[in-house]
Structures are given as structure tokens and as C-alpha cells.
Design an enzyme around this catalytic site. Structure first.
Site, PDB file in Angstrom:
ATOM      1  N   HIS A  79       0.678  -1.270   0.064  1.00  0.00           N
ATOM      2  CA  HIS A  79      -0.084  -0.189  -0.015  1.00  0.00           C
ATOM      3  C   HIS A  79       0.912   1.104   0.083  1.00  0.00           C
ATOM      4  O   HIS A  79       0.574   2.320  -0.767  1.00  0.00           O
ATOM      5  CB  HIS A  79      -1.005  -0.024   1.127  1.00  0.00           C
ATOM      6  CG  HIS A  79      -1.863  -1.020   1.169  1.00  0.00           C
ATOM      7  ND1 HIS A  79      -2.683  -1.206   2.269  1.00  0.00           N
ATOM      8  CD2 HIS A  79      -2.039  -2.168   0.442  1.00  0.00           C
ATOM      9  CE1 HIS A  79      -3.503  -2.440   1.894  1.00  0.00           C
ATOM     10  NE2 HIS A  79      -3.285  -2.772   0.944  1.00  0.00           N
ATOM     11  N   HIS A 264      -0.961 -10.695  -5.082  1.00  0.00           N
ATOM     12  CA  HIS A 264       0.651 -10.307  -4.902  1.00  0.00           C
ATOM     13  C   HIS A 264       1.701 -11.359  -5.585  1.00  0.00           C
ATOM     14  O   HIS A 264       2.465 -10.889  -6.416  1.00  0.00           O
ATOM     15  CB  HIS A 264       0.946 -10.136  -3.502  1.00  0.00           C
ATOM     16  CG  HIS A 264       0.246  -9.364  -2.705  1.00  0.00           C
ATOM     17  ND1 HIS A 264       0.058  -8.020  -2.965  1.00  0.00           N
ATOM     18  CD2 HIS A 264      -0.729  -9.318  -1.584  1.00  0.00           C
ATOM     19  CE1 HIS A 264      -0.607  -7.431  -2.263  1.00  0.00           C
ATOM     20  NE2 HIS A 264      -1.204  -8.401  -1.418  1.00  0.00           N
TER      21      HIS A 264
END
Length: 311
Positions: A79, A264
Site C-alpha cells: 500500500h 501479490h
């Protein structure tokens, strides 16, 4: 592309909170850095330092973990990395006193607000881009991720498909810009399923997850009383994660990224495959006008000799 020169922060910002997986409290400070520094993480408690890049990735299953020669240095960087990439921040020092970047509210919104509160400044060096020259594709069962040539910056096209009434099949597509990232992606929060909690806890994950930082779903729907920030917040968060994972390339990408049922691990696998094939990309540098451009003036990318990112 809308960035000609490299950018960094005008001043330092400090934030603190728990890690979503470790549950550990940590404080991080993000400070300005000179041209060509990249994003460098410093662990104040263990004296480790690591530059965010392909060779520093230790794991990418449920979060992106960076390590130096002494082992894992910092985890769940996606993030924060997405915030740097989304706002066009090329250089920064990140000092953190714990093993994991704070999850804050589960989105990138707090990072974006903090960075924009202190402001951004241009450095004296031209910005470099990693330009995709040919398709790169990774498949894993029904999932796939691919990078394709695209000359107008970074385009994100993400599709998810969950067997859950609150999610189902969702798609998000946009060409990234600071404004698009700020409005459409930064507020989107991470999400998880109550049915998976016990398994994750046993594996050492999600120890800091709560209704304050995660959209929680049971068999009937969303448990958070505040509801969703977007009707399609789930796919927007997957797009946010993709922006952060792609930033591990070490330079801003100029290409079109498409994924279906990704995460991811798949995002990083595509980056790794791209950088493993020297014929699949080139480094292009923005042409800097002789006089300093007005704010927002677009640059032109031209191929010039430059270092390859983290090969």
C-alpha cells in the site's frame, strides 16, 4: 506520461499503527531523498536497510516482503509502494521501527493524505521509465497476469471473480495518474473472509486484522457497519495492490497490465518475468525542457542510455 522530473516529498511525515499480519505496533517516517535514490527502507530497530526492488523480494504470498542480506527487513509494503507510484514519488527514505508497515485503515488513503499535506517537489533529474516492448504473461490455473506495450503511461486492467454474493465478478480499468489514484484507488480497503480467519491465524497471518482496517465478509455479506466505500471496492483494492506490486520493478512502468483472479504472488511473477527478459523492455527518459515546465506540462519519453533497474 505526465511527469518530466523525478519527485520526492517536500518534508517528512510520520505515521504509526499495527501490522495487519504481525499485529505488531510500528512507527514509520517517510523523508525526502535525492534524485536516483529510489525507495529505501531502514529498520531503526535492527539497523537493516533495503532498496525496494526485484532482488529484495523475499515473499509475495499474502503480502510483499523485502529483505536484505541479513534476512527479512519489512513486510506488507504494497500500500505504501502504491502510494509512491500512484502520486509519482520516485525517491524517499522510509524509516520504520518494526517488521511490518502499518495497515492503517486498510487502504492507501492515509498515506496519500499525509504526502499531499506536506507536498511534493521536483528534483533536478529527468524521470526514467521502464517501457514494455513485448507481451509478458504468467498463468496459474485459471489466473493470469500480463504486461503489454502501452505508450501512455501505466494502464491497469484488473478482473476478479469470487463465489460470494457481495463480490462476484468485478472489473476495473484505468490509465494511472495521481488524480485517478487519489480518487478511485487509494480509498479502497483490503478484504477478507471470516471462514479463512482460523487458518490464517494458525499460519501466523492476519493477527492485526479487524473491522477497523479490513472489509470482513461472512456467508451473508459485509460485516462492517460502515459498509463499502465503492460498490466495487473489492476489485479496486486488487488494482491498488497491483500498482504497489508493480512498483517493485524499481522504475515506473510504461505498459498495460492485465490480470484475472490475481494477487501479490502473480503480480510479482509478472514483474520478475519482465526483468528476466532483457529484450522485453527498455529504459526511456523524459526529455526535460531547457526551462522549468509549468505544473502539469507533459513530458515526452525518448529512448536514451540509462541503467537497468535492479538486474
Amino acid at each position: 506520461m505526465n511527469a518530466v522530473r523525478q519527485k520526492t516529498l517536500a518534508d517528512s511525515v510520520t505515521l504509526s499503527g499495527v501490522g495487519v499480519h504481525s499485529g505488531a505496533l510500528s512507527q514509520l517516517s517517510v523523508s525526502p531523498a535525492p534524485s536516483d535514490t529510489g525507495i529505501v527502507f531502514h529498520r531503526s530497530d535492527s539497523k537493516q536497510s533495503v532498496r525496494a526492488g526485484r532482488s529484495a523480494v523475499r515473499g509475495s504470498d499474502l503480502a510483499t516482503v523485502l529483505r536484505d542480506k541479513n534476512g527479512p527487513a519489512v513486510s506488507t509494503v504494497e500500500h505504501l509502494m502504491a502510494s509512491f507510484a500512484g502520486l509519482g514519488i520516485d525517491n524517499a527514505h522510509v524509516e520504520i521501527d518494526g517488521p511490518e508497515v502499518p495497515i492503517l485503515d486498510g487502504s492507501a488513503d492515509v498515506f496519500v493524505s499525509a504526502f499531499e499535506n506536506v507536498g511534493l517537489v521536483e528534483t533536478d533529474r529527468a524521470r526514467r521509465y521502464l517501457k514494455v516492448l513485448k507481451p509478458i504473461r504468467i498463468e496459474n490455473g485459471q489466473s493470469f497476469g500480463e504486461l503489454l506495450p502501452y505508450d501512455a503511461g501505466l494502464r491497469i486492467e484488473v478482473e476478479i471473480d469470487f463465489d460470494h454474493a457481495a463480490i462476484g465478478r468485478q472489473r476495473y480499468a484505468a490509465t494511472l495518474s495521481p488524480d485517478v489514484f487519489r480518487r478511485e484507488l487509494a480509498p479502497a480497503r483490503t478484504f477478507g473472509f471470516v471462514a479463512d480467519v482460523e487458518r490464517l491465524w494458525q499460519a501466523g497471518y492476519a493477527l492485526g486484522a479487524s473491522l477497523e482496517n479490513t472489509i470482513c465478509l461472512d456467508g451473508n455479506g459485509v460485516l462492517n457497519e460502515t459498509g463499502l466505500r465503492f460498490a466495487d471496492e473489492f476489485v479496486r483494492h486488487k488494482a491498488l495492490d497491483a500498482v504497489g506490486d508493480l512498483a517493485i520493478a524499481g522504475l515506473p512502468l510504461m505498459g498495460r497490465y492485465r490480470s484475472y483472479r490475481g494477487g501479490h504472488k502473480l503480480n510479482f511473477a509478472v514483474v520478475d518475468a519482465l526483468l528476466s527478459d532483457r529484450s522485453a523492455y527498455e529504459i526511456v527518459e523524459a526529455r526535460v525542457p531547457a526551462r522549468r515546465p509549468l505544473h502539469g506540462l507533459a513530458g515526452v519519453a525518448v529512448a536514451t542510455p540509462a541503467y537497468a533497474p535492479d538486474l
